[in-house]
Design a protein around this motif. Structure first.
Motif, PDB file in Angstrom:
ATOM      1  N   GLN A  85      33.829 -20.035   9.505  1.00  0.00           N
ATOM      2  CA  GLN A  85      34.265 -20.167   8.045  1.00  0.00           C
ATOM      3  C   GLN A  85      35.779 -20.628   7.920  1.00  0.00           C
ATOM      4  O   GLN A  85      36.489 -20.203   8.823  1.00  0.00           O
ATOM      5  N   VAL A  86      35.966 -21.126   7.028  1.00  0.00           N
ATOM      6  CA  VAL A  86      37.504 -21.520   6.696  1.00  0.00           C
ATOM      7  C   VAL A  86      37.581 -21.371   5.076  1.00  0.00           C
ATOM      8  O   VAL A  86      36.766 -21.977   4.514  1.00  0.00           O
ATOM      9  N   PHE A  87      38.792 -20.681   4.841  1.00  0.00           N
ATOM     10  CA  PHE A  87      39.300 -20.116   3.443  1.00  0.00           C
ATOM     11  C   PHE A  87      40.418 -21.115   3.167  1.00  0.00           C
ATOM     12  O   PHE A  87      41.486 -20.922   3.874  1.00  0.00           O
ATOM     13  N   SER A  88      40.529 -21.777   1.990  1.00  0.00           N
ATOM     14  CA  SER A  88      41.758 -22.780   1.657  1.00  0.00           C
ATOM     15  C   SER A  88      42.954 -21.878   1.293  1.00  0.00           C
ATOM     16  O   SER A  88      44.015 -22.090   1.964  1.00  0.00           O
ATOM     17  N   ALA A  89      42.575 -20.894   0.783  1.00  0.00           N
ATOM     18  CA  ALA A  89      43.667 -19.799   0.275  1.00  0.00           C
ATOM     19  C   ALA A  89      43.072 -18.510  -0.286  1.00  0.00           C
ATOM     20  O   ALA A  89      42.249 -18.624  -1.241  1.00  0.00           O
ATOM     21  N   VAL A  90      43.611 -17.332   0.218  1.00  0.00           N
ATOM     22  CA  VAL A  90      43.050 -16.136  -0.167  1.00  0.00           C
ATOM     23  C   VAL A  90      43.710 -15.585  -0.928  1.00  0.00           C
ATOM     24  O   VAL A  90      45.230 -16.183  -1.386  1.00  0.00           O
ATOM     25  N   GLY A  91      43.093 -14.804  -2.020  1.00  0.00           N
ATOM     26  CA  GLY A  91      43.935 -13.853  -2.948  1.00  0.00           C
ATOM     27  C   GLY A  91      44.206 -14.793  -4.147  1.00  0.00           C
ATOM     28  O   GLY A  91      45.113 -14.250  -5.083  1.00  0.00           O
TER      29      GLY A  91
END
Length: 343
Positions: free
Chosen positions: A77-83
């Motif tokens: 998985q890849v997350f563009s930006a957390v939080g």
């Protein structure tokens, strides 16, 4: 046998569920819960379909498929930006030094500070490979495909990228770190807290976690011993991250104490060293005997993105690749691919 990395679809729910049941716990991004996994796939479908070329709350899920059999053998998985939606918490290890003139001694105390420093950063995670496939470079193919995806969609990702490695889990499925720190405040064991986080997010951490620093010397010996230590099955993943230029900067996971490694996105080795080229030929003569190089080759954008190993021969106006790789990726002469050395 050829394996390809491709975008996940709704049809991969059972594949994800089967893998989630095999993780052994502590794998927040891959919970053994059909509802949670369905939500992940729906979120990924929305991200792949989004047309805007900017940073948003996107999550992309990829599958490792055996092209000969159609079997799915891994995921990442890849997350563009957390939080962006909820706070993203880590512990940062700091220190406090104090000196006593009367005793003639200087004391240094290591401290866990609750932090949201990683907010806004991109994250690579959720990597799982079936135990029977942990050879032949498939783990590396899974891991490094994420960086090629980031590179080829660079505007959608932040300037810093991190990865959380699973921490030490005991034989009973518990976490010595959780038992020594957060478990004292939450009234639930590690398995319950980890499952709740996987399904509902970690907002409950913000609600219940004490905001004061935690002195490491006051923890149990078992908890102290696992701070910043990866799960034994994650040591190879840690080495791969370090080879890419990731480093541990004293951040650890709030649940199990596993290390969080980070890097400047543009300095990640696979991103820096990858190149684009036009395919000038699909040639059966391109192999290990022709002087060609075994490389990771990617093609396509968003849901059409695919990665596989292939033999690549550098030529005057582009590259020639072998037919097996070309077929796996759906590549024909005249198309543009990205490629990077296998190391």
């Amino acid at each position: 046998m050829t394996h390809v990395i491709r975008a996940a679809t709704e049809a991969d729910l059972q594949h994800l569920y089967d893998m989630a049941k095999s993780t052994g716990g502590g794998f927040t991004n891959l919970p053994p819960d059909r509802k949670a996994l369905t939500a992940k796939l729906e979120r990924a479908a929305t991200a792949f379909a989004r047309e805007g070329d900017d940073i948003s709350d996107d999550m992309f899920v990829f599958m490792l498929e055996d092209t000969a059999t159609g079997d799915v053998r891994g995921t990442c998985q890849v997350f563009s930006a957390v939080g962006l939606k909820y706070p993203f918490y880590s512990y940062r290890i700091g220190s406090l030094t104090q000196h006593s003139e009367e005793l003639g001694r200087t004391f240094r105390a290591d401290i866990l500070n609750l932090s949201t420093d990683m907010e806004g950063c991109s994250e690579v995670g959720g990597l799982f490979l079936h135990p029977g496939e942990r050879s032949g470079g498939l783990g590396m193919l899974l891991a490094r495909s994420r960086y090629l995806f980031i590179r080829n969609h660079r505007a959608r990702f932040a300037d810093k990228t991190f990865a959380e490695l699973r921490g030490v889990i005991d034989e009973a499925g518990g976490s010595p770190f959780w038992d020594g720190v957060a478990g004292r405040f939450f009234g639930m064991n590690f398995q319950d807290a980890d499952e709740f986080n996987a399904k509902h997010g970690n907002q409950f951490i913000a609600d219940l976690m004490p905001k004061h620093p935690v002195y490491i010397a006051m923890l149990t010996e078992q908890a102290r011993a696992v701070i910043g230590v990866p799960h034994p099955t994650g040591r190879a993943a840690m080495r791969m991250l370090e080879n890419e230029g990731f480093a541990w900067e004293k951040y650890v996971d709030i649940f199990d104490g596993g290390p969080t490694l980070s890097a400047r996105t543009d300095q990640i080795r696979s991103i820096k060293e990858a190149a684009d080229a036009s395919v000038v030929a699909v040639d059966e003569g391109v192999d290990e005997h022709s002087g060609a190089e075994r490389r990771l080759v990617s093609v396509g954008r968003m849901a059409e993105f695919r990665v596989a190993y292939g033999w690549v021969d550098q030529r005057d106006e582009g590259v020639a690749i072998d037919p097996v790789c070309a077929q796996a990726l759906g590549v024909e002469p005249g198309m543009t691919v990205s490629h990077v050395a296998r190391w």
